[in-house]
Every structure is written in structure tokens, then in C-alpha cells.
Write a protein that holds these residues in place. Structure first.
Motif, mmCIF file in Angstrom:
data_model
loop_
_atom_site.group_PDB
_atom_site.id
_atom_site.type_symbol
_atom_site.label_atom_id
_atom_site.label_comp_id
_atom_site.label_asym_id
_atom_site.label_seq_id
_atom_site.Cartn_x
_atom_site.Cartn_y
_atom_site.Cartn_z
ATOM 1 N N GLN A 1 0.821 -1.216 0.000
ATOM 2 C CA GLN A 1 0.000 0.000 0.000
ATOM 3 C C GLN A 1 0.858 1.270 0.000
ATOM 4 O O GLN A 1 0.331 2.376 0.135
ATOM 5 C CB GLN A 1 -0.924 0.002 1.219
ATOM 6 N N GLY A 2 2.167 1.094 -0.117
ATOM 7 C CA GLY A 2 3.054 2.247 -0.213
ATOM 8 C C GLY A 2 3.656 2.711 1.090
ATOM 9 O O GLY A 2 4.361 3.730 1.120
ATOM 10 N N HIS A 3 3.418 1.991 2.175
ATOM 11 C CA HIS A 3 4.011 2.369 3.456
ATOM 12 C C HIS A 3 5.443 1.837 3.551
ATOM 13 O O HIS A 3 5.780 0.805 2.947
ATOM 14 C CB HIS A 3 3.169 1.813 4.610
ATOM 15 N N GLU A 4 6.257 2.534 4.308
ATOM 16 C CA GLU A 4 7.641 2.097 4.535
ATOM 17 C C GLU A 4 7.665 1.208 5.768
ATOM 18 O O GLU A 4 7.383 1.664 6.869
ATOM 19 C CB GLU A 4 8.537 3.318 4.733
ATOM 20 N N VAL A 5 7.993 -0.063 5.586
ATOM 21 C CA VAL A 5 7.843 -1.054 6.654
ATOM 22 C C VAL A 5 9.189 -1.703 6.985
ATOM 23 O O VAL A 5 9.906 -2.166 6.091
ATOM 24 C CB VAL A 5 6.844 -2.155 6.250
ATOM 25 N N THR A 6 9.495 -1.734 8.277
ATOM 26 C CA THR A 6 10.677 -2.437 8.766
ATOM 27 C C THR A 6 10.252 -3.365 9.901
ATOM 28 O O THR A 6 9.497 -2.962 10.791
ATOM 29 C CB THR A 6 11.745 -1.470 9.290
ATOM 30 N N VAL A 7 10.725 -4.605 9.859
ATOM 31 C CA VAL A 7 10.453 -5.576 10.914
ATOM 32 C C VAL A 7 11.727 -5.801 11.715
ATOM 33 O O VAL A 7 12.797 -6.015 11.136
ATOM 34 C CB VAL A 7 9.974 -6.920 10.335
ATOM 35 N N VAL A 8 11.598 -5.733 13.032
ATOM 36 C CA VAL A 8 12.690 -6.125 13.924
ATOM 37 C C VAL A 8 12.305 -7.474 14.518
ATOM 38 O O VAL A 8 11.272 -7.602 15.183
ATOM 39 C CB VAL A 8 12.914 -5.087 15.040
ATOM 40 N N SER A 9 13.125 -8.481 14.248
ATOM 41 C CA SER A 9 12.763 -9.852 14.622
ATOM 42 C C SER A 9 13.967 -10.598 15.165
ATOM 43 O O SER A 9 15.115 -10.172 15.009
ATOM 44 C CB SER A 9 12.209 -10.590 13.396
ATOM 45 N N GLY A 10 13.665 -11.734 15.799
ATOM 46 C CA GLY A 10 14.722 -12.629 16.237
ATOM 47 C C GLY A 10 15.236 -13.467 15.081
ATOM 48 O O GLY A 10 14.883 -13.247 13.913
ATOM 49 N N GLU A 11 16.023 -14.472 15.415
ATOM 50 C CA GLU A 11 16.723 -15.243 14.382
ATOM 51 C C GLU A 11 16.013 -16.523 13.964
ATOM 52 O O GLU A 11 16.451 -17.183 13.035
ATOM 53 C CB GLU A 11 18.113 -15.620 14.896
ATOM 54 N N THR A 12 14.943 -16.886 14.647
ATOM 55 C CA THR A 12 14.346 -18.181 14.374
ATOM 56 C C THR A 12 12.833 -18.103 14.466
ATOM 57 O O THR A 12 12.286 -17.203 15.099
ATOM 58 C CB THR A 12 14.879 -19.231 15.382
ATOM 59 N N GLY A 13 12.160 -19.056 13.815
ATOM 60 C CA GLY A 13 10.715 -19.140 13.914
ATOM 61 C C GLY A 13 10.289 -19.784 15.213
ATOM 62 O O GLY A 13 11.092 -20.393 15.929
ATOM 63 N N TYR A 14 8.995 -19.681 15.503
ATOM 64 C CA TYR A 14 8.487 -20.251 16.755
ATOM 65 C C TYR A 14 8.403 -21.771 16.689
ATOM 66 O O TYR A 14 8.698 -22.459 17.658
ATOM 67 C CB TYR A 14 7.097 -19.684 17.057
ATOM 68 N N MET A 15 8.016 -22.302 15.548
ATOM 69 C CA MET A 15 7.744 -23.735 15.459
ATOM 70 C C MET A 15 9.015 -24.567 15.476
ATOM 71 O O MET A 15 9.074 -25.626 16.075
ATOM 72 C CB MET A 15 6.957 -24.020 14.176
ATOM 73 N N GLN A 16 10.057 -24.080 14.814
ATOM 74 C CA GLN A 16 11.270 -24.876 14.681
ATOM 75 C C GLN A 16 12.482 -23.955 14.645
ATOM 76 O O GLN A 16 12.540 -23.030 13.840
ATOM 77 C CB GLN A 16 11.205 -25.719 13.410
#
Length: 416
Positions: A31-46
Motif C-alpha cells: 500500500q506504499g508504506h515504509e515497513v521495517t520488521v525487527v525480529s529474532g533469528e528463528t521461527g516459533y515452530m522450529q
């Protein structure tokens, strides 16, 4: 709008488990928004094992389409023990601020909980930089951990409860994943106008009736002539998978096969119990990527959703329930409250008591002999989620909430 999203388990469709944050951020960027995700290094499941030394993993930048992703150092062995999970939460709490502080000031931060510790450090950065914080509550912590018996340390409970109160007070808006979560927060004194329910949704492009894909999986398993009961999701303390093994024990000697797919802290115990009981009608597989889930769901004749029978889970809507319904599979639901009400209102399946494996087995046997009823339940469930849980509608609702939060903060910044 410049949006920063803080969520420890950001992952796309190629990883197992839900991908709601991925889908939301891709929508916002589209939609044209500037998006940044701050996340850890791994997924929850595995968890993926770390390859680089910790000092080279403090901050890594990636791109996921138009979305910028900052991965910060996180202890990855969260499924080994509860202490491992706590270490994972604390490590992300300490590293996530590095990612936020390195960004050009966003207009709003969306932080998704649990876990709650990183939400606190995220709020500290928002307070320091004058950024409005929107808090998404997916599960009520620490109360759910207390009710499950995971969290017993009084000091830790007090600290986490204090964090929860502070975050609810300081957030410009609180997004509740279910009506039950919203009602609980309002009942404890927070104003209803501060909260908005934005539920999980189903993506019609990913989850739909796909019988050829289902038949392919049945052939791979060698179960073409069997009645398949599927559980697809996390295998943690909350998921109450012993009731499925109890049902499998009751189904011994019948052409019924139980397929459990996923990972989690309780998986080794589930595998050991199935082996000890000699349940040759149970197959436990590793987690599968989200983009493969449709094939396995369509391979099933019946799908099971279950959680521990604790008061807080009466306000839960497991995403797997909606995934099953989106693929027109009849559901056997062992979750009282909101999830069970959805199944009943939709006519999408049958409910059973959370710990009653014999009742679950009886329902499976009943529906095994009534394919027309199963077909009708599946169709009803699919129609219901398309009307009430459309992911596109929910993503637009979250986008509007974030835009409104930016405008409100400009007029009257959150007090602190």
C-alpha cells in the motif's frame, strides 16, 4: 506512514507455523508504506541452528520483498526447556532495541506479544524517541503461563504483571486477537475505546479446497483407504495432545490413522507416549512450511484442534481452526469458549471436552460412517470463515488502526 513492527518470530510462507505478521507487513508495503520488521533469528515452530558466532549475529539486515527486516541476536534453542524459552525471550529483549535505535524514526511501532519482555524494551525505545506504540496482544501474559502451571515464581509473576500493566497504560492503542482477550483487558479496568479486536484471518489464495493435493499426500503416506484425522500445529504444553493419543488408543484396530504434524517442547514426550502405548495408528511428522499446509489439510477426513482446559483459553481462536475450515475440512474442537462457539455457529464440526479422548474417538467413529454430514460441515465452515475471517479485511483494519494511531499521537502524544 513509516511503520516498525517488533515481533520475535517473523517468518514467511516457506517456514512452518503461522505467517500473519509476514502477510500484514507485505500488505502494508504493497500500500506504499515504509515497513521495517525487527525480529529474532528463528521461527516459533522450529529453531534453525546458529551458524555464525554470536558477535556476528547482533544485527543483520535483510529484505523480504519491499519489507526491510532486521534480525537481532536471539538464543535459538527455545524448545529445549522452559529456561531455554526464557533465555530466548530475554536475549531478544536485549537485542531488539539495537534494531529499533538504528532506524530512522518511524511514525508508529507495532509490537506483538507474547513474549512480554521484548515489549517492555520496545516501549523504552518508543518512550526515548517519542514514537507512538501500538500493542498487539495475541495471548494474555503472564496469566496464561500461570494457569498452565509453567510460571510459579512469585517474583517473576509480579515483574511480568507490572510490565503488562505499564504496556497497556502506555500504548496508544491495544489490538486484541480475540473478543475474549479484549473482554478480559476491559474487565480489568482499561477503557474499551482503547482496544480494538482484529482477529486472525484466512488467505483465500493459500487455503482452499484442493482435493488433488490431498490425494497426493494420501498416496505418499500409503493411506488411500484409511480415515485420516489430522492435527497440524505446535506441540507445546498448551496444546493438550495427550487427548489425541487417548483417542488413537480407542481407535486401535479400526481403519483410522492419526497424523500429527508440528514441533514444540512436548513433542519428545508425545512421541515417547505413542511408542509406549504401541500406537501404530499414529504418525508424527516434522513441521511443514505454511505453503504446504493446504495439501496436508486436504488429505484429512477430519481435523482436530485442542488446548488445555484453562479459563483464559476460552477466549482463544487457534489459527489452525480457521485454516482447517478454510479448506472445507470438518473440525473436532476440544477448546471451550470462543473457538467452540465458532464451530457451533458455523456448523463446521463437533465439540468435545478437552480431556475426553474416548468422546473424541466416538465422534471420529460416528463421522467416519457419515461422509455426507462431513461434506456439509466442511462447506459450512468454509463459507463461515470467508464471511467472518477474511485476511484481506483484517489487514485493512490493522492498516487503518495504525494510520489513526499516528494521527492521534500527532495531536496528543501518549502521556508517560
Amino acid at each position: 506512514m513509516k511503520v516498525a513492527v517488533v515481533y520475535q518470530y517473523y517468518q514467511g510462507h516457506q517456514a512452518p507455523g503461522h505467517s500473519l505478521v509476514f502477510e500484514l507487513t507485505q500488505h502494508l508495503a504493497g500500500q506504499g508504506h515504509e515497513v521495517t520488521v525487527v525480529s529474532g533469528e528463528t521461527g516459533y515452530m522450529q529453531a534453525d541452528p546458529a551458524v555464525l558466532p554470536w558477535y556476528r549475529r547482533l544485527l543483520r539486515r535483510e529484505r523480504d520483498g519491499a519489507v526491510k527486516v532486521i534480525r537481532t541476536f536471539t538464543y535459538t534453542q527455545l524448545h529445549r526447556s522452559y529456561s531455554g524459552r526464557l533465555l530466548s525471550f530475554i536475549s531478544f529483549s536485549l537485542s531488539a532495541p539495537l534494531g529499533l535505535l538504528g532506524l530512522r524514526r518511524p511514525d508508529v511501532v507495532l509490537a506483538s506479544s507474547p513474549p512480554i519482555f521484548p515489549m517492555f524494551s520496545t516501549w523504552l525505545v518508543c518512550k526515548l524517541r517519542g514514537i507512538p506504540l501500538v500493542l498487539e496482544v495475541r495471548d494474555l501474559w503472564p496469566e496464561s503461563a500461570v494457569q498452565m502451571g509453567i510460571l510459579r515464581n512469585r517474583l517473576l509473576i509480579s515483574v511480568m504483571s507490572w510490565m503488562e500493566r505499564l504496556l497497556y497504560n502506555q500504548a496508544v492503542r491495544i489490538v486484541a486477537l480475540t473478543t475474549g482477550i479484549r473482554d478480559d483487558i476491559v474487565a480489568r479496568g482499561w477503557p474499551a475505546e482503547k482496544l480494538q479486536v482484529v482477529t486472525c484471518g484466512v488467505d483465500r489464495d493459500m487455503l482452499f479446497t484442493d482435493l488433488p493435493a490431498g490425494q497426493r499426500i494420501r498416496r505418499q503416506l500409503g493411506w488411500q483407504d484409511c480415515h485420516i484425522v489430522l492435527y497440524l500445529g505446535a506441540m507445546g504444553e498448551a496444546n493438550n495432545l495427550d487427548v489425541v493419543l487417548d483417542a488413537a488408543r480407542q481407535s486401535h484396530g479400526k481403519p483410522v490413522r492419526y497424523l500429527l504434524i508440528g514441533d514444540g517442547m512436548r513433542k519428545p514426550c508425545i512421541q515417547a507416549r505413542a511408542q509406549a502405548l504401541g500406537l501404530d495408528n499414529v504418525l508424527i511428522l516434522p513441521p511443514i512450511p505454511k505453503d504446504q499446509a493446504r495439501a496436508y489439510i486436504n488429505a484429512a477426513d477430519l481435523c482436530v484442534v485442542t488446548l488445555l482446559d484453562i479459563p483464559l483459553f476460552r477466549g482463544a481462536i487457534p489459527t489452525k481452526l480457521l485454516d482447517y475450515m478454510a479448506c472445507a475440512r470438518p473440525v473436532l474442537c476440544g477448546v471451550a469458549g470462543e473457538a467452540g462457539q465458532i464451530v457451533k455457529a458455523a456448523g463446521a464440526g463437533l465439540n468435545f471436552s478437552a480431556n475426553d479422548g474416548q468422546h473424541l474417538a466416538e465422534l471420529i467413529e460416528q463421522l467416519r460412517h457419515d461422509p455426507e454430514k462431513c461434506l456439509l460441515m466442511g462447506r459450512r465452515g468454509q463459507a463461515y470463515v470467508r464471511e467472518h475471517f477474511d485476511a484481506a479485511v483484517n489487514r485493512r483494519a490493522m492498516e487503518q488502526l495504525l494510520l489513526d494511531s499516528c494521527r492521534v499521537a500527532l495531536k496528543a502524544p501518549a502521556s508517560g
